[in-house]
Design an enzyme around this catalytic site. Sequence first.
Site, PDB file in Angstrom:
ATOM      1  N   HIS A   1       4.579  -7.368 -10.742  1.00  0.00           N
ATOM      2  CA  HIS A   1       4.710  -6.840  -9.391  1.00  0.00           C
ATOM      3  C   HIS A   1       4.089  -7.718  -8.308  1.00  0.00           C
ATOM      4  O   HIS A   1       4.599  -7.785  -7.191  1.00  0.00           O
ATOM      5  CB  HIS A   1       4.045  -5.451  -9.342  1.00  0.00           C
ATOM      6  CG  HIS A   1       4.140  -4.764  -8.015  1.00  0.00           C
ATOM      7  ND1 HIS A   1       5.345  -4.369  -7.474  1.00  0.00           N
ATOM      8  CD2 HIS A   1       3.181  -4.408  -7.110  1.00  0.00           C
ATOM      9  CE1 HIS A   1       5.129  -3.778  -6.307  1.00  0.00           C
ATOM     10  NE2 HIS A   1       3.833  -3.804  -6.058  1.00  0.00           N
TER      11      HIS A   1
ATOM     12  N   ASP B   1       8.255  -5.882 -13.483  1.00  0.00           N
ATOM     13  CA  ASP B   1       7.479  -5.132 -12.494  1.00  0.00           C
ATOM     14  C   ASP B   1       7.396  -3.680 -12.963  1.00  0.00           C
ATOM     15  O   ASP B   1       8.399  -2.973 -13.008  1.00  0.00           O
ATOM     16  CB  ASP B   1       8.171  -5.226 -11.136  1.00  0.00           C
ATOM     17  CG  ASP B   1       7.371  -4.598  -9.992  1.00  0.00           C
ATOM     18  OD1 ASP B   1       6.516  -3.734 -10.261  1.00  0.00           O
ATOM     19  OD2 ASP B   1       7.620  -4.977  -8.833  1.00  0.00           O
TER      20      ASP B   1
ATOM     21  N   SER C   1       6.603  -4.530  -1.936  1.00  0.00           N
ATOM     22  CA  SER C   1       6.138  -3.228  -2.386  1.00  0.00           C
ATOM     23  C   SER C   1       6.310  -2.224  -1.238  1.00  0.00           C
ATOM     24  O   SER C   1       7.413  -2.097  -0.704  1.00  0.00           O
ATOM     25  CB  SER C   1       4.690  -3.333  -2.883  1.00  0.00           C
ATOM     26  OG  SER C   1       4.310  -2.205  -3.599  1.00  0.00           O
ATOM     27  N   TRP C   2       5.250  -1.504  -0.838  1.00  0.00           N
ATOM     28  CA  TRP C   2       5.371  -0.656   0.351  1.00  0.00           C
ATOM     29  C   TRP C   2       5.794  -1.482   1.560  1.00  0.00           C
ATOM     30  O   TRP C   2       6.497  -1.001   2.447  1.00  0.00           O
ATOM     31  CB  TRP C   2       4.060   0.069   0.642  1.00  0.00           C
ATOM     32  CG  TRP C   2       3.981   0.576   2.060  1.00  0.00           C
ATOM     33  CD1 TRP C   2       3.280   0.025   3.086  1.00  0.00           C
ATOM     34  CD2 TRP C   2       4.658   1.712   2.598  1.00  0.00           C
ATOM     35  NE1 TRP C   2       3.478   0.749   4.240  1.00  0.00           N
ATOM     36  CE2 TRP C   2       4.308   1.789   3.965  1.00  0.00           C
ATOM     37  CE3 TRP C   2       5.517   2.669   2.064  1.00  0.00           C
ATOM     38  CZ2 TRP C   2       4.797   2.786   4.811  1.00  0.00           C
ATOM     39  CZ3 TRP C   2       6.020   3.672   2.899  1.00  0.00           C
ATOM     40  CH2 TRP C   2       5.656   3.728   4.256  1.00  0.00           C
TER      41      TRP C   2
ATOM     42  N   GLY D   1       0.836  -1.198   0.000  1.00  0.00           N
ATOM     43  CA  GLY D   1       0.000   0.000   0.000  1.00  0.00           C
ATOM     44  C   GLY D   1       0.872   1.250   0.000  1.00  0.00           C
ATOM     45  O   GLY D   1       1.464   1.587  -1.003  1.00  0.00           O
TER      46      GLY D   1
END
Length: 320
Positions: A295, A267, A113-114, A46
Site C-alpha cells: 500500500h 495492497d 489512499s484517502w 488518512g
Amino acid sequence: MSAMLPLYPPIAPYASGMMETDGLHRIYWETSGNPDGIPVLFVHGGPGSGTSPRQRQFFDPARYRIILFDQRGGGRSTPHGELAGNTTPHLIADMEALRVQLGIERWLVFGGSWGSTLALAYAEAHPDRCLGLVLRGIFLCRKTEIDWFLDGIRAFFPEAQRQLESFIPQAERGDLLTAYHRRLIDPDPAVHQPAAYQWATFEASCSTLLPSPELVAAFGSDQTALSLSRIEAHYFVNNIFLPDNSLLDNIDRIRTIPAVIVQGRYDAVCPIVTADALARAWPQARYVVVPDAGHSAFEPGIARELIAACDRFARTGAFD
C-alpha cells in the site's frame, strides 16, 4: 536520486503559512520547488495523517511548484484532531480556497489512499481546476472497503487484525468501527490514546509488502496516532459525508482529465479490486499495477511509477 528509493533530493519550502477558514480550523500549507513551475497539490492520506518533508520528493523541483497542506485536524493544522466542521465538503472547500489564495489557475492533483478519495471528490467538484490526477492505492470508502479494512484484512494479516480486535471487549467485537469510534471521541486521554495507538499501529502493520518497523513507530506516535485514528473513524462512521458510490457515479465529470492510477498488486489496506473498479469505470485513465508492492507510496515500485508519471506529465502534459 536516493540510493534507497527513486526520490528526488530533499528540499525545503520557500514559503509556508496558516490559512484561515470560516470556522475554528487553521490549515497549514507550504510550497517548494520552482515558483514558476507546474503547480502540483499533494493530498495526504488518512484522513488525519498530515504531510511529511519526504512527500516533496516525488516531484522534480526544477519543473514543479510543489504544494503540501495538512487537512483539518491533521499534521500542523489546528486544532489537532478536531472533528467539528471536519467533512469532505469542508476539505474540498479548503483545497479550492488554497488554490485561490496561492493565485493558481489550475493544478495537478496527486493523492494516495484517502488522498485518492479526496482528490477524486475535489476533481468531480472542480474539474475545470485540474490539469490532471495522479492517484495511488485507490480508496472509494464504500462500506465493503471499510469492512475489509477492519475485519476482512485478517485473510492476510491475522495477527494484526487479532490485536486490533482483542483490544475491544468481547461483547463489542461485532462492530469494531462503533467500538473504536466511541473510544476515540472520548475526551479522556486515558481512553482515547490507547485506542488510537491500536488503530494506527494496526494500519501501519498492514501497509507494506515487507514489515516496516519505522512506519509502525511513526504511526504509533501520540500525535499522529490520535489524529489519524480519530479522524478516520469519524469519516468512516459518516460514510465520508458523500452519497453512496458518488465517486464512481460521477466519473463522467472528470473523464477527459489526464489521469494515472498506480496500484500495488498486494495492497491489503486498499485491495486492488477497488482500483480495478475505478479503472473499468474510467478506461481513459492510465492504469498501472505494481507487481511487487503493497500500500505505501514509499515502496520502491510504487514510488518509481509515481515519479515516472509526474516526470512524464511535466514533459508532455499527459501520462501515456
